[in-house]
Design an enzyme around this catalytic site. Structure first.
Site, PDB file in Angstrom:
ATOM      1  CB  CYS A  65      38.500  50.962 -32.923  1.00 20.55           C
ATOM      2  SG  CYS A  65      36.639  51.198 -32.827  1.00 20.55           S
ATOM      3  CG  HIS A  95      39.130  47.604 -36.039  1.00 22.15           C
ATOM      4  ND1 HIS A  95      39.655  47.133 -34.700  1.00 22.15           N
ATOM      5  CD2 HIS A  95      38.364  48.383 -35.521  1.00 22.15           C
ATOM      6  CE1 HIS A  95      37.874  47.594 -33.674  1.00 22.15           C
ATOM      7  NE2 HIS A  95      37.685  48.339 -34.661  1.00 22.15           N
ATOM      8  CD  GLU A 128      42.186  45.073 -35.072  1.00 21.74           C
ATOM      9  OE1 GLU A 128      40.804  45.398 -34.487  1.00 21.74           O
ATOM     10  OE2 GLU A 128      42.543  46.586 -35.477  1.00 21.74           O
TER      11      GLU A 128
END
Length: 232
Positions: free
Chosen positions: A115, A209, A211
């Protein structure tokens, strides 16, 4: 036992954070980042903002670097006037993370920008950003999802060859690509969603993202490169 590649992950440095009975300054990183590195076979360590002069010696101790998501990049870093919708400058973090990116590229250390990290990678190579983009934030504080389409023949397409649904939360994006970067995935609206540097050294950025999901293919690629001599 084979040692796991050591992956440094940049972090927030907040003046006030709360946990348990405590409220004080803290270096913060969403737990999804180290968990994803661990599930990919690496060992994650936090890299809070520091003196940029130390970045080369820090990177020299690491096998790979992740520049994490976070606040908007200061538009002065790419020669633009501030849009009213751009967030406050995070000067200390911009300076530190740009130094980490440059040190990683100079040393050939595998590098992943997530990002904001992808945006900083682009800026580090002379690119620019679109300061406001509609449709890539579901609600404030809530991750949305959309699909990304890989560009055939790229490193990202080798990792994820099909159209993939990804977690997303950003209102800025790559405008003009930095020197040497190629776009390796796009959203349906044409937004650049992944970039990379062709060549031997592993350098990639993704706008979404990972994660926040279960797909570890991108971080797996980073960790495998970090486990390989010279990051090939």
């Amino acid at each position: 036992m084979v040692s796991r590649p050591l992956i440094g992950i940049s972090t927030y440095l907040e003046n006030k954070a709360s946990w348990g009975v405590w409220e004080m300054p803290a270096a913060l990183l969403p737990a999804g980042y180290p968990r994803l590195v661990q599930s990919s076979g690496g060992l994650g360590v936090m890299l809070p903002p520091d003196d940029a002069r130390h970045a080369p010696s820090v990177v020299a101790r690491l096998d790979g670097v992740i520049v994490a998501g976070g606040p908007d990049v200061d538009p002065g870093r790419y020669g633009a006037e501030r849009d009213p919708r751009t967030g406050p400058a995070a000067t200390e973090r911009d300076t530190w993370e740009l130094a980490l990116i440059r040190a990683a590229m100079t040393s050939g250390t595998p590098l992943l920008g997530i990002c904001r990290g992808m945006q900083l990678l682009n800026v580090a190579l002379g690119g620019t950003l679109t300061q406001h983009l509609e449709g890539h934030v579901k609600d404030v504080g809530t991750f949305g999802r959309h699909t990304v389409t890989p560009v055939p023949g790229t490193r990202y397409a080798d990792l994820a060859p099909e159209v993939t649904d990804v977690p997303t939360y950003h209102h800025q994006a790559v405008d003009r690509l930095g020197r040497g970067l190629v776009a390796s995935a796009y959203a349906d609206d044409g937004t650049v969603e992944a970039v990379e540097l062709p060549g031997m050294t592993w350098v990639m950025g993704v706008q979404w993202h990972p994660e926040m999901g279960e797909d570890a293919r991108v971080t797996g690629g980073l960790v495998r490169a970090a486990a390989t001599p010279h990051g090939f």
